[in-house]
Design an enzyme around this catalytic site. Structure first.
Site, PDB file in Angstrom:
ATOM      1  N   ASP A   1       0.853  -1.181   0.000  1.00  0.00           N
ATOM      2  CA  ASP A   1       0.000   0.000   0.000  1.00  0.00           C
ATOM      3  C   ASP A   1       0.897   1.242   0.000  1.00  0.00           C
ATOM      4  O   ASP A   1       1.683   1.446   0.922  1.00  0.00           O
ATOM      5  CB  ASP A   1      -0.897  -0.021   1.246  1.00  0.00           C
ATOM      6  CG  ASP A   1      -2.010   1.002   1.188  1.00  0.00           C
ATOM      7  OD1 ASP A   1      -2.174   1.649   0.134  1.00  0.00           O
ATOM      8  OD2 ASP A   1      -2.732   1.155   2.193  1.00  0.00           O
TER       9      ASP A   1
ATOM     10  N   ASP B   1      -2.967   2.426  -6.043  1.00  0.00           N
ATOM     11  CA  ASP B   1      -1.897   2.498  -5.042  1.00  0.00           C
ATOM     12  C   ASP B   1      -1.806   1.288  -4.122  1.00  0.00           C
ATOM     13  O   ASP B   1      -1.059   1.324  -3.142  1.00  0.00           O
ATOM     14  CB  ASP B   1      -2.052   3.769  -4.200  1.00  0.00           C
ATOM     15  CG  ASP B   1      -3.356   3.782  -3.402  1.00  0.00           C
ATOM     16  OD1 ASP B   1      -4.295   3.070  -3.769  1.00  0.00           O
ATOM     17  OD2 ASP B   1      -3.410   4.530  -2.408  1.00  0.00           O
ATOM     18  N   GLU B   2      -2.498   0.210  -4.398  1.00  0.00           N
ATOM     19  CA  GLU B   2      -2.359  -0.970  -3.547  1.00  0.00           C
ATOM     20  C   GLU B   2      -2.648  -2.241  -4.331  1.00  0.00           C
ATOM     21  O   GLU B   2      -3.383  -2.238  -5.319  1.00  0.00           O
ATOM     22  CB  GLU B   2      -3.261  -0.883  -2.315  1.00  0.00           C
ATOM     23  CG  GLU B   2      -4.735  -0.859  -2.612  1.00  0.00           C
ATOM     24  CD  GLU B   2      -5.593  -0.925  -1.346  1.00  0.00           C
ATOM     25  OE1 GLU B   2      -5.255  -1.715  -0.428  1.00  0.00           O
ATOM     26  OE2 GLU B   2      -6.588  -0.204  -1.288  1.00  0.00           O
TER      27      GLU B   2
END
Length: 368
Positions: free
Chosen positions: A13, A107-108
């Site tokens: 993350d 983003d993860e």
């Protein structure tokens, strides 16, 4: 699980991703409270730097509230194309270490490193190598959670944020879950957490004491999930081919609109945003949904499913406008509109089938 090796799952993350990209690219923003979004009175924070979070500024917070909490807050307009490009760099790094990558957003992502593609001694060292590579290639930091299933890995990645990592091993999983508040559990949103609190369930230990019958009576189809995660159980595989079910875009107007023509302009812009995503990936759907949110925050949706997939921009525009006109002229001012396409299937005109994109659509209007 008896016949298979214990899986090694990493959840990566990025730390305050959008805001960190802005601080990286503009040195004057470093160390200062930054919010990505539109700072107008009706805007919403899309992302906040850690300096801003100290003041209680977080994503989805109204801009006026964010400024009240942090008068020094700096608003930066989102640059989603830049974020997509950086996300692409990050996913290229993931691919050095595993072929099993399940993106959750820009983003993860979940990574299954059980097969040990990179030949690194442990999953812990693999996570460190991934985070170091991200920092070297992008100048950004990431946090990681390592465990034997996805649920625990995701919980663990938040445990040492920012720029840290944490592992939950098989011998500690059940006991560790018991110590956590249920509000942190994936699949337990604010409404469910409040309901659980009313039922005397505030921690993983509380949840574990509840029988399946109790959970089914109070939470219906979610009962099995809650019963399992209270025991640290999650058998879902990391699935790189998870099917994307929809693509949408929405915008909040600067003021409540009552004029049908102005509202339709907003609908068409959102339809065009969605079409760009569909057309670029040759992924087309049959169902169009229009979302309307009024000034008092009452929300309604209107949907229609076509006999075949929508393969032209004009057909999508027409479908969206037809649905919007079922509620126009509005009975009260409208603050937000959105358009979504779903029910993906075969597009005979292009000969393509729908599939998941690794980078979900993010229209700039979503930060409004």
């Amino acid at each position: 699980m008896v016949d298979s090796p214990i899986r090694k799952i990493i959840h990566v993350d990025m730390d305050a991703f959008f805001a960190s990209v802005e601080q990286r690219d503009d040195p004057s923003l470093r160390g200062r409270p930054v919010a990505v979004g539109h700072g107008a009175s009706r805007g919403v924070v899309a992302a906040a730097s850690y300096e801003a979070r100290k003041f209680g500024v977080k994503s989805a917070l109204a801009s006026v509230t964010a400024l009240r909490r942090c008068p020094e807050l700096i608003f930066v307009r989102p640059r989603f194309e830049v974020y997509k490009d950086v996300s692409g760099q990050i996913h290229e790094i993931f691919a050095r270490y595993t072929d099993l990558i399940q993106p959750l957003s820009l983003d993860e992502a979940y990574l299954d490193v059980t097969a040990n593609k990179a030949g690194i001694e442990t999953a812990w060292k693999t996570a460190k190598a991934i985070r170091a590579a991200i920092l070297e290639d992008t100048g950004l930091t990431a946090s990681a959670g390592i465990s034997y299933n996805k649920f625990l890995a995701k919980l663990a990645s938040d445990h040492r944020k920012p720029n840290g990592q944490f592992a939950v091993t098989p011998d500690m999983g059940e006991a560790w879950v018991e110590t956590l508040p249920v509000s942190r559990f994936h699949g337990v949103g604010p409404v469910t957490a409040n309901k659980m609190k009313r039922l005397g369930i505030e921690s993983g230990a509380d949840l574990r004491t509840k029988s399946m019958e109790f959970l089914q009576r109070n939470f219906g189809s979610s009962a099995e999930w809650y019963f399992a995660i209270a025991r640290g159980i999650d058998n879902r595989p990391v699935n790189p081919n998870r099917i994307r079910k929809s693509s949408g875009s929405e915008t909040t107007f600067d003021r409540d609109l009552t004029e049908p023509g102005e509202i339709e302009v907003g609908i068409l812009k959102m339809a065009d945003d969605v079409w760009r995503w569909c057309d670029s990936r040759k992924t087309f759907g049959r169902t169009v949904t229009v979302k309307i949110k009024y000034g008092d925050f009452q929300q309604i949706t209107r949907s229609r499913t076509q006999p075949s997939v929508i393969v032209t921009q004009e057909n999508l525009r027409r479908s969206a406008i037809d649905l919007a006109r079922t509620v126009l002229p509005p009975v009260k001012g409208i603050r937000l509109v959105g358009v979504t396409v779903s029910n993906f299937g075969e597009a005979s005109a292009q000969g393509s089938t729908a599939g998941e994109t690794k980078l979900p659509i993010f229209a700039e209007s979503q930060a409004a």
